[in-house]
Design a protein around this motif. Sequence first.
Motif, PDB file in Angstrom:
ATOM      1  N   VAL A  42       0.518  -0.728   0.370  1.00  0.00           N
ATOM      2  CA  VAL A  42      -0.031  -0.384   0.073  1.00  0.00           C
ATOM      3  C   VAL A  42       0.841   1.127  -0.328  1.00  0.00           C
ATOM      4  N   GLN A  43      -0.069   2.141  -0.360  1.00  0.00           N
ATOM      5  CA  GLN A  43       1.025   3.647  -0.201  1.00  0.00           C
ATOM      6  C   GLN A  43       1.397   4.193   1.156  1.00  0.00           C
TER       7      GLN A  43
ATOM      8  N   VAL B  84       3.188  -6.027   5.233  1.00  0.00           N
ATOM      9  CA  VAL B  84       2.429  -5.248   5.137  1.00  0.00           C
ATOM     10  C   VAL B  84       3.437  -4.376   5.280  1.00  0.00           C
TER      11      VAL B  84
ATOM     12  N   VAL C 143       4.435  -0.670   3.223  1.00  0.00           N
ATOM     13  CA  VAL C 143       3.459   0.644   2.684  1.00  0.00           C
ATOM     14  C   VAL C 143       5.638   1.199   2.497  1.00  0.00           C
TER      15      VAL C 143
ATOM     16  N   GLY D  50      -2.070   5.216   3.298  1.00  0.00           N
ATOM     17  CA  GLY D  50      -3.816   4.033   2.596  1.00  0.00           C
ATOM     18  C   GLY D  50      -3.744   3.130   3.850  1.00  0.00           C
ATOM     19  N   SER D  51      -4.181   2.519   3.719  1.00  0.00           N
ATOM     20  CA  SER D  51      -5.493   1.680   4.984  1.00  0.00           C
ATOM     21  C   SER D  51      -5.577   0.254   4.291  1.00  0.00           C
ATOM     22  N   LEU D  52      -5.378  -0.641   5.669  1.00  0.00           N
ATOM     23  CA  LEU D  52      -5.420  -1.897   5.169  1.00  0.00           C
ATOM     24  C   LEU D  52      -5.752  -2.460   5.794  1.00  0.00           C
TER      25      LEU D  52
ATOM     26  N   ASN E 110      -4.773   2.940   9.452  1.00  0.00           N
ATOM     27  CA  ASN E 110      -5.348   4.079   8.320  1.00  0.00           C
ATOM     28  C   ASN E 110      -4.055   4.885   8.733  1.00  0.00           C
TER      29      ASN E 110
ATOM     30  N   THR F 168       5.913  -0.915   7.897  1.00  0.00           N
ATOM     31  CA  THR F 168       5.947  -2.124   7.143  1.00  0.00           C
ATOM     32  C   THR F 168       7.155  -2.893   8.072  1.00  0.00           C
TER      33      THR F 168
END
Length: 114
Positions: free
Chosen positions: A10-11, A110, A112, A14-16, A81, A88
């Motif tokens: 994700v940039q 994850v 980022v 961003g959210s996951l 969020n 990361t």
Amino acid sequence: LMQASGGGLVQTGGSLRLSCVASGRTFNRYTVGWFRQAPGKQRELVATVTDGGRINIVNSVKGRFTASRDSAKNTAYLQMNNLRPEDTAVYYCATGPRWPYDYWGQGTLVTVSS
């Protein structure tokens, strides 16, 4: 048995949402912890959610992360969020009757990007 999922690339900003599905009937009796381990660093606690739904978020991610659980689905969640590159890591869920936890998921990565 616990299985974490939902990680990905994700940039920044961003959210996951990570999910942790557990098998067995004891899951709903225990606190669930979310942890992360970045490359070259020690594993650290990120959040906990008790069997009663009380949530604790560590200061480094407070205001950006939250945790929850759905007892009917034997599932815990970590909503992340406004992600930053320093978030990361491999994220793990864990649970058990007391610390140190007995049951750990396999981890979900994850990443980022900046």
